[in-house]
Write a protein that holds these residues in place. Structure first.
Motif, PDB file in Angstrom:
ATOM      1  N   MET A   1      50.212  41.787   1.564  1.00 19.72           N
ATOM      2  CA  MET A   1      50.587  42.054   2.955  1.00 19.72           C
ATOM      3  C   MET A   1      52.063  41.764   3.154  1.00 19.72           C
ATOM      4  N   THR A   2      52.717  42.562   3.964  1.00 22.38           N
ATOM      5  CA  THR A   2      54.108  42.318   4.287  1.00 22.38           C
ATOM      6  C   THR A   2      54.225  41.038   5.087  1.00 22.38           C
ATOM      7  N   ARG A   3      55.108  40.144   4.671  1.00 24.62           N
ATOM      8  CA  ARG A   3      55.343  38.905   5.399  1.00 24.62           C
ATOM      9  C   ARG A   3      56.595  39.079   6.225  1.00 24.62           C
ATOM     10  N   TYR A   4      56.535  38.725   7.495  1.00 20.97           N
ATOM     11  CA  TYR A   4      57.664  38.902   8.384  1.00 20.97           C
ATOM     12  C   TYR A   4      58.457  37.608   8.449  1.00 20.97           C
ATOM     13  N   ILE A   5      59.731  37.696   8.076  1.00 24.29           N
ATOM     14  CA  ILE A   5      60.548  36.510   7.872  1.00 24.29           C
ATOM     15  C   ILE A   5      61.353  36.154   9.110  1.00 24.29           C
ATOM     16  N   ASN A   6      61.316  34.882   9.475  1.00 22.26           N
ATOM     17  CA  ASN A   6      62.190  34.334  10.504  1.00 22.26           C
ATOM     18  C   ASN A   6      63.008  33.237   9.851  1.00 22.26           C
ATOM     19  N   LYS A   7      64.237  33.121  10.250  1.00 27.05           N
ATOM     20  CA  LYS A   7      65.083  32.060   9.701  1.00 27.05           C
ATOM     21  C   LYS A   7      65.101  30.896  10.662  1.00 27.05           C
TER      22      LYS A   7
ATOM     23  N   ALA B   1      48.414  34.722  14.231  1.00 20.59           N
ATOM     24  CA  ALA B   1      48.085  33.795  15.310  1.00 20.59           C
ATOM     25  C   ALA B   1      46.564  33.713  15.360  1.00 20.59           C
ATOM     26  N   TYR B   2      46.032  32.528  15.157  1.00 16.55           N
ATOM     27  CA  TYR B   2      44.579  32.325  15.059  1.00 16.55           C
ATOM     28  C   TYR B   2      44.075  31.751  16.372  1.00 16.55           C
ATOM     29  N   TYR B   3      43.121  32.455  17.014  1.00 19.24           N
ATOM     30  CA  TYR B   3      42.537  31.923  18.239  1.00 19.24           C
ATOM     31  C   TYR B   3      41.694  30.716  17.864  1.00 19.24           C
ATOM     32  N   CYS B   4      42.200  29.549  18.230  1.00 21.95           N
ATOM     33  CA  CYS B   4      41.644  28.320  17.651  1.00 21.95           C
ATOM     34  C   CYS B   4      40.747  27.532  18.593  1.00 21.95           C
ATOM     35  N   ALA B   5      39.817  28.200  19.261  1.00 24.52           N
ATOM     36  CA  ALA B   5      38.788  27.458  19.986  1.00 24.52           C
ATOM     37  C   ALA B   5      37.948  26.704  18.957  1.00 24.52           C
ATOM     38  N   PRO B   6      37.820  25.387  19.084  1.00 25.74           N
ATOM     39  CA  PRO B   6      37.093  24.604  18.069  1.00 25.74           C
ATOM     40  C   PRO B   6      35.691  25.126  17.787  1.00 25.74           C
ATOM     41  N   ASP B   7      35.057  25.766  18.776  1.00 26.59           N
ATOM     42  CA  ASP B   7      33.708  26.296  18.583  1.00 26.59           C
ATOM     43  C   ASP B   7      33.672  27.342  17.475  1.00 26.59           C
ATOM     44  N   GLY B   8      34.815  27.926  17.162  1.00 22.64           N
ATOM     45  CA  GLY B   8      34.852  28.977  16.160  1.00 22.64           C
ATOM     46  C   GLY B   8      35.000  28.493  14.727  1.00 22.64           C
ATOM     47  N   PHE B   9      35.351  27.201  14.534  1.00 25.19           N
ATOM     48  CA  PHE B   9      35.535  26.738  13.160  1.00 25.19           C
ATOM     49  C   PHE B   9      35.018  25.322  12.898  1.00 25.19           C
TER      50      PHE B   9
ATOM     51  N   ALA C   1      54.055  36.927  15.309  1.00 30.54           N
ATOM     52  CA  ALA C   1      52.963  36.805  14.333  1.00 30.54           C
ATOM     53  C   ALA C   1      52.395  38.160  13.928  1.00 30.54           C
ATOM     54  N   LYS C   2      52.492  39.140  14.791  1.00 28.53           N
ATOM     55  CA  LYS C   2      52.043  40.516  14.553  1.00 28.53           C
ATOM     56  C   LYS C   2      50.534  40.711  14.689  1.00 28.53           C
ATOM     57  N   ILE C   3      49.746  39.684  14.332  1.00 32.09           N
ATOM     58  CA  ILE C   3      48.283  39.780  14.394  1.00 32.09           C
ATOM     59  C   ILE C   3      47.743  38.603  15.192  1.00 32.09           C
ATOM     60  N   LEU C   4      46.914  38.897  16.198  1.00 32.15           N
ATOM     61  CA  LEU C   4      46.138  37.865  16.883  1.00 32.15           C
ATOM     62  C   LEU C   4      44.702  38.003  16.403  1.00 32.15           C
ATOM     63  N   TYR C   5      44.221  36.988  15.700  1.00 31.53           N
ATOM     64  CA  TYR C   5      42.871  37.036  15.142  1.00 31.53           C
ATOM     65  C   TYR C   5      41.939  36.150  15.950  1.00 31.53           C
ATOM     66  N   THR C   6      40.778  36.697  16.318  1.00 33.77           N
ATOM     67  CA  THR C   6      39.746  35.917  16.986  1.00 33.77           C
ATOM     68  C   THR C   6      38.468  35.990  16.156  1.00 33.77           C
ATOM     69  N   PRO C   7      37.810  34.861  15.886  1.00 34.55           N
ATOM     70  CA  PRO C   7      36.649  34.847  14.990  1.00 34.55           C
ATOM     71  C   PRO C   7      35.353  35.302  15.666  1.00 34.55           C
TER      72      PRO C   7
ATOM     73  N   TYR D   1      51.844  43.693  19.295  1.00 34.26           N
ATOM     74  CA  TYR D   1      51.054  43.049  18.245  1.00 34.26           C
ATOM     75  C   TYR D   1      49.662  43.657  18.220  1.00 34.26           C
ATOM     76  N   SER D   2      48.920  43.369  17.162  1.00 32.23           N
ATOM     77  CA  SER D   2      47.552  43.863  16.999  1.00 32.23           C
ATOM     78  C   SER D   2      46.552  42.753  17.271  1.00 32.23           C
ATOM     79  N   ILE D   3      45.341  43.149  17.638  1.00 35.72           N
ATOM     80  CA  ILE D   3      44.242  42.213  17.872  1.00 35.72           C
ATOM     81  C   ILE D   3      43.142  42.524  16.869  1.00 35.72           C
ATOM     82  N   CYS D   4      42.630  41.494  16.236  1.00 33.81           N
ATOM     83  CA  CYS D   4      41.600  41.679  15.208  1.00 33.81           C
ATOM     84  C   CYS D   4      40.463  40.695  15.441  1.00 33.81           C
ATOM     85  N   GLY D   5      39.250  41.205  15.495  1.00 34.37           N
ATOM     86  CA  GLY D   5      38.067  40.360  15.657  1.00 34.37           C
ATOM     87  C   GLY D   5      37.034  40.690  14.594  1.00 34.37           C
ATOM     88  N   VAL D   6      35.903  39.994  14.643  1.00 33.87           N
ATOM     89  CA  VAL D   6      34.865  40.191  13.629  1.00 33.87           C
ATOM     90  C   VAL D   6      33.497  40.051  14.285  1.00 33.87           C
TER      91      VAL D   6
END
Length: 582
Positions: A1-7, A22-30, A102-108, A127-132
């Motif tokens: 995957m292409t990594r987007y660089i910030n200095k 960017a990981y949607y980090c509600a504790p219930d999900g992990f 971050a380019k991707i917002l992931y929700t579990p 940005y994109s949104i990705c779920g499962v």
């Protein structure tokens, strides 16, 4: 995957860092709960570990997306526990610039709708949104899938389906929603949907490896003799929302009768209630009296590992619409056990019949409208699932035949177990599955970045609304509620006799403490009250210029001071009211 660089400047040198997720980090999900060990939480926990494993702490960091600082702190502690050198940073919802970075917002989970509604305020292609998907049977989840048509979800978003069976269900829901919308709107309406890739759940296969020494040690711990053939079930012990055990009990009893050999069944999991355990124990006593049955609390991971170590054949005859994939059969293959699975939902895709184990045919009632109607009316989700399960049969004779073959041949067990171990590593190990995620995210990024080169997509982007109806601001939603709105032209005057002491006294009351962080600073209030007491009043616009603050900040100060009764609007315009009888 292409990594987007910030200095990022560190001391006197520039260190390259990238936030690719960017990981949607509600504790219930992990967070794995010891009391309620749910499959989706185990899957979420495993996925987050895979994310951390594949993130380079020297060049990358993770964004933890959540509105709650304490939730991020839980996420941060989890990250540091798995990989101490890895950095995570808080990304609150208002920081859409960080999501763009971050380019991707992931929700579990499958809830793309809420995040898509939020994104409308930013450029839709930022940005994109990705779920499962996990279970797809409940009304709540079905409505989330249904919303893929109505929510501002774009082709550079994705809902990952863990199996072909799940994607078929998702497409069935979307086709029905399209039919309803076409009827409701009176025309053919079919917007571009998000991507629906099939990517299985993954596991860390190394965590499930065993050798002969561990096999013997585990059997000794569970008091299992060398001549016992152990069938192992791992999972939540629920006949109503997981797998009805009758077919397994009846089939193993038949195997015990046919072979005359010692057959042992280990059920490793947890019961949702004491009454469920009583029901299952009574069923075992009646249906499989010649099978030795061992209960193990699967919430104790040490005891659970012993079960994985002691088993000869893994069995899971799922017959419930609540199930979609099945992690435990994959874990069993990683251990090196042959698997006996029902030919059901995502189980169909886990293994090849006769190679890594055997599949057992299933049959389901074709007219289930009655159960659906009851669920819509007043039936609980559990009752709904159990009603459908009752009308789903598993061929017990075929199961007994396949189980007998495995009991009679250690060599067959060994060969199927070895093939299963190879398949688990080649198909379901996170080293393979996570690469599929990265390939998907790269594809989404390509679609997103090229969106404005497509005429239709460019038009959608340029004409998109700034907010969805359910997320409008209070001042837009309730335009007729107040007598006046506070604008830059609203003239404000002081209330005689009111001073900064009154503000300090009121601001200290507990009744205002919940909003303490939104109260204006004492110094600014004092200066404003002093200014107004020596004038006949001033507009909010003039006040913001005089005190060199932003207009919205001055509006907020004035609103609070009106609330406290320390200033007032110079010329109230009160509606005389309408005649409700007209």
């Amino acid at each position: 995957m292409t990594r987007y660089i910030n200095k990022i400047k560190t001391g006197n040198r520039m260190t390259k860092k990238t936030s690719y997720l960017a990981y949607y980090c509600a504790p219930d999900g992990f967070q794995v709960s010891v009391k309620r060990l749910l499959g989706r939480k185990m899957a979420g926990n495993s996925f987050l570990r895979a994310v951390i494993d594949h993130t380079d702490p020297d060049t990358e960091f993770l964004h933890g997306f959540t509105p709650h600082k304490n939730a991020f702190q839980t996420f941060d502690a989890f990250v540091k526990d798995v990989k101490p050198g890895l950095e995570s940073r808080w990304c609150p919802p208002q920081r859409t610039d960080l999501l763009a970075e971050a380019k991707i917002l992931y929700t579990p989970d499958p809830n793309l709708q809420d995040f898509a509604n939020m994104r409308v305020k930013a450029p839709l292609d930022s940005y994109s949104i990705c779920g499962v998907t996990h279970t797809t049977a409940s009304h709540a989840v079905l409505e989330l899938v249904q919303s893929l048509y109505r929510a501002p979800i774009m082709p550079w978003d994705a809902l990952i389906c863990t199996s072909q069976s799940v994607r078929t269900t998702v497409n069935t829901i979307l086709e029905q929603e399209h039919e309803v919308l076409t009827w409701r709107l009176g025309k053919h309406t079919k917007p571009e949907l998000c991507q629906l890739p099939i990517i299985p759940l993954g596991i860390h296969t190394k965590s499930f490896s065993r050798n002969h020494k561990q096999y013997l040690k585990s059997r000794k711990k569970l008091n299992i003799d060398y001549d016992e053939t152990v069938f192992l079930f791992v999972g939540r012990l629920s006949p109503y929302t997981k797998a009805h055990p009758y077919s397994m009990y009846a089939g193993l009893q038949e195997v015990a009768k046919r072979t005359g050999k010692k057959i042992t069944l280990i059920e490793c999991g947890w019961y949702e209630a004491d009454a469920v355990k009583e029901d299952m124990d009574a069923c075992k006593r009646e249906v499989c009296p010649d099978v030795r049955c061992i209960d193990v609390d699967g919430r104790n991971f040490t005891d659970r590992d012993s079960c994985w170590g002691a088993g000869d054949v893994f069995v899971s005859l799922s017959d419930n619409i609540q199930e979609t994939f099945g992690l435990t059969p994959v874990e069993a293959m990683a251990v090196g056990m042959p698997v006996l699975l029902s030919d059901w939902d995502g189980y169909k895709e886990l293994m090849t019949d006769g190679v890594e184990g055997f599949k057992v045919p299933t049959a389901m009632l074709d007219d289930t409208a009655e159960f659906s109607q009851r669920y819509h009316a007043d039936a609980t989700y559990g009752r709904y699932c159990s009603s459908v399960s009752l009308m789903t049969g598993i061929d017990i004779e075929v199961f007994a035949d396949r189980a007998e073959k495995l009991v009679e041949s250690k060599d067959l067990r060994r060969k199927m177990g070895e093939r299963g171990k190879m398949r688990a590593k080649a198909v379901f190990d996170w080293s393979v599955v996570y690469s599929s995620y990265e390939e998907l995210w790269t594809e989404l990024d390509d679609i997103r970045l090229s969106a404005r080169q497509n005429k239709e997509r460019k038009a959608i982007l340029e004409t998109s609304p700034s907010v969805v109806a359910s997320r409008m601001t209070p001042s837009d939603l309730f335009p007729t509620y107040p007598s006046v709105f506070l604008t830059k032209d609203t003239c404000i005057k002081s209330v005689p006799g009111k001073t900064i002491d009154d503000f300090v006294r009121l601001a200290s009351l507990n009744i205002f403490l919940r909003s303490k962080e939104k109260l204006p600073k004492q110094e600014g209030v004092g200066a404003l009250l002093q200014f107004l007491s020596t004038s006949e009043g001033a507009s909010i616009g003039a006040l913001h210029k005089h005190f060199k603050t932003t207009l919205i900040h001055m509006k907020k100060i004035v609103a609070v001071l009106i609330k406290f009764g320390l200033v007032t609007v110079a010329d109230w315009q009160v509606d005389a009211g309408a005649d409700l009888h007209k």
